[in-house]
Design a protein around this motif. Structure first.
Motif, mmCIF file in Angstrom:
data_model
loop_
_atom_site.group_PDB
_atom_site.id
_atom_site.type_symbol
_atom_site.label_atom_id
_atom_site.label_comp_id
_atom_site.label_asym_id
_atom_site.label_seq_id
_atom_site.Cartn_x
_atom_site.Cartn_y
_atom_site.Cartn_z
ATOM 1 N N GLY A 61 -15.552 9.855 8.209
ATOM 2 C CA GLY A 61 -14.278 10.561 8.178
ATOM 3 C C GLY A 61 -14.274 11.690 7.163
ATOM 4 O O GLY A 61 -15.258 11.908 6.435
ATOM 5 N N ILE A 62 -13.152 12.420 7.133
ATOM 6 C CA ILE A 62 -13.006 13.523 6.177
ATOM 7 C C ILE A 62 -11.712 13.344 5.398
ATOM 8 O O ILE A 62 -10.784 12.674 5.848
ATOM 9 N N LEU A 63 -11.678 13.949 4.228
ATOM 10 C CA LEU A 63 -10.499 13.881 3.378
ATOM 11 C C LEU A 63 -9.342 14.615 4.057
ATOM 12 O O LEU A 63 -9.437 15.810 4.333
ATOM 13 N N SER A 64 -8.274 13.880 4.342
ATOM 14 C CA SER A 64 -7.112 14.473 5.013
ATOM 15 C C SER A 64 -6.266 15.264 4.016
ATOM 16 O O SER A 64 -6.466 15.162 2.797
ATOM 17 N N GLU A 65 -5.315 16.054 4.549
ATOM 18 C CA GLU A 65 -4.393 16.791 3.669
ATOM 19 C C GLU A 65 -3.637 15.809 2.772
ATOM 20 O O GLU A 65 -3.494 16.032 1.567
#
Length: 530
Positions: free
Chosen positions: A229-233
């Motif tokens: 996954g990626i760092l969300s806002e």
């Protein structure tokens, strides 16, 4: 200037580990060297007889440790940290965090430290024919079911501390395989939860008619190097409320402290292992095959790559040793030596131990500040015993306390090395016991009759280990294994010292262990009568 440019360009990796007393953050450069760090001290709290940390503890601690890292970067390089190449989260393993379908925590976080799951642990060990320790997540879940706790029917997701933080920052309900192996047994062939045991568990609880199946509430299992996954806002703002940190940063699978310890000591290859020796002590050996039988003394987990690991975990190591060193400090201060350097004192006393008889001259000690399940104790009493004709001098006194700090560990290691004939080429030592050069290392080598290595980088710890896993995520070449990556790119020029076991030490330690085994009756009497 080169490091400054690297930070500006985001050519770094960030590792964050939630330890039991400290949250540590490490930023590493392209050569894997720590270039900035931050930390936050915290303590678990005992509420309603449950060891826990609140959600507020978790988030305020994470934000404070990250802010301290940002301040360190600003101070050293005069820039504001806005991006990194990749991020990894790690935490103390096991425990119980159960959430409903709205993402609300159903009961306070139950940490690995809680020992309220004995009934569940025994029943699941029998049902699975596989040792399930009390601290494992599945033992906590089954104990809650056995106690008919109201919240169980509402569970939508069950995870660990590392899994929880990762989920909130990315939206992904995943775990690295090493961390997952402390929730529920892993099938080494499929690198996923053991499906036979999943079915056994569902059959055990089918009369409860819960609206969930076990597999549906557990995190998805990922290998080291998998995208997680990626760092969300929202996640970026959770980590850095100032708003400076950019979203979109890739994350590696969240791992447990056991896995990051293996990475930080380059002990993920089969026939290698590591011993972490401080307040408590544990040894981990990467196995070539399954053990022939189930042992209560041996926990089975995996490396971050999914290889089987035999783990011997003991509650007591250096606390009693430290208490005696402090007594000698008090003695010296009584004679007017006020400014005592503790490193010098430890060094002098530890080295004195090497002058002692190889079997400690008939002295005996137990370092049990708390219970020790390996030897069958629910409580402990620190104890020093000798016979009138024992060779009682300072060298033997220090040697016996060094020996006994590894006594329970040796009991468990004997199962792996002597009963199961597990092959072990080298052991990495890290932690406070090995700070005095060459002493703890020699004692351990004699205890397990195996070469022991101590590396200077081992002191960087789990936050560095998870930073390396985050770096592996974005830097690994096609089909490059974690073993090869660590061996060739991280530890290729690592400075360390190896020490082979000394035959007389091996013989002496075995003789000491004979006395140690007989003397457990004395320790039992102390617990019952003191």
């Amino acid at each position: 200037m080169e490091t400054k440019q690297m930070i500006t360009d985001g050519k770094t990796a960030l590792g964050i580990e939630f330890g039991s007393t400290r949250i540590k953050v490490v930023l590493i450069d392209k050569d894997h060297h720590p270039i900035a760090s931050g930390s936050h001290d915290w303590e678990n709290r005992l509420e309603n007889n449950i060891w826990t940390y609140t959600l507020e503890d978790i988030w305020s601690g994470l934000q404070d440790s990250y802010k301290n890292l940002v301040n360190d970067v600003k101070e050293k390089y005069d820039i504001t940290l806005t991006k990194v190449g990749s991020i990894g989260f790690s935490a103390m393993m096991h425990g119980y965090m159960a959430f409903d379908k709205d993402g609300e925590l159903l009961v306070p976080f139950r940490t690995w430290r809680n020992t309220m799951t004995e009934e569940a642990s025994e029943k699941l060990t029998e049902a699975f024919s596989y040792h399930i320790p009390q601290r494992w997540s599945i033992a906590h879940l089954y104990q809650a079911i056995l106690k008919e706790e109201e919240h169980v029917k509402d569970i939508d997701y069950l995870t660990t501390l590392a899994g929880y933080v990762h989920w909130k920052l990315t939206g992904e309900k995943v775990l690295g395989v090493g961390e997952a192996s402390g929730m529920f047994p892993i099938d080494i062939e499929t690198k996923d939860y053991n499906q036979t045991m999943i079915k056994t568990f569902d059959d055990l609880i089918k009369d409860k008619k819960f609206g969930w199946k076990l597999e549906n509430i557990l995190p998805k299992v990922l290998m080291a190097g998998d995208k997680a996954g990626i760092l969300s806002e929202e996640g970026a703002k959770l980590l850095d409320p100032s708003g400076a940190l950019e979203a979109g940063i890739p994350l590696c699978p969240p791992e447990g402290d056991a896995g990051t310890g293996m990475v930080a000591t380059n002990s993920v290859t089969r026939k290698t292992g590591n011993v972490s020796a401080g307040t408590s002590v544990f040894a981990m050996i990467v196995l070539e095959k399954e053990l022939k039988k189930v042992y209560d003394e041996i926990d089975l987990v995996t490396t971050p790559s999914g290889d089987l690991v035999g783990m011997v975990h003991c509650n007591n190591c250096t606390s009693d040793l430290n208490a005696w060193v402090n007594l000698f400090k008090e003695f010296a201060q009584t004679f007017g030596m006020k400014d005592i350097d503790m490193n010098e004192l430890y060094g002098a006393l530890y080295n004195k131990a090497l002058e002692g008889d190889k079997d400690c001259g008939g002295l005996l000690a137990y370092n049990y500040f708390s219970g020790e399940h390996i030897t069958g104790f629910e409580e402990g009493r620190p104890l020093f015993v000798r016979k009138p004709d024992s060779n009682f001098n300072l060298a033997n006194f220090m040697r016996v306390h060094l020996y006994t700090s590894l006594g329970a560990l040796k009991t468990g290691m004997n199962i792996l090395l002597k009963k199961e004939h597990v092959a072990l080429d080298r052991m990495m030592g890290h932690g406070g016991l090995f700070k005095t050069k060459g002493v703890g290392q020699r004692i351990l080598a004699g205890a397990i009759d195996t070469p022991v290595y101590v590396m200077e980088t081992a002191g960087e710890g789990g936050a560095w280990g998870i930073a390396l896993l985050a770096d592996y995520l974005i830097k690994k070449e096609d089909k490059e294994s974690l073993t090869d990556y660590l061996e060739n790119k991280v530890f290729h020029d690592a400075v360390g010292t190896g020490m082979d076991p000394v035959a007389e030490d091996v013989e002496g330690y075995e003789k000491f262990m004979e006395t140690y085994a007989k003397g457990l009756a004395i320790e039992k009497a102390a617990v019952e009568n003191l």
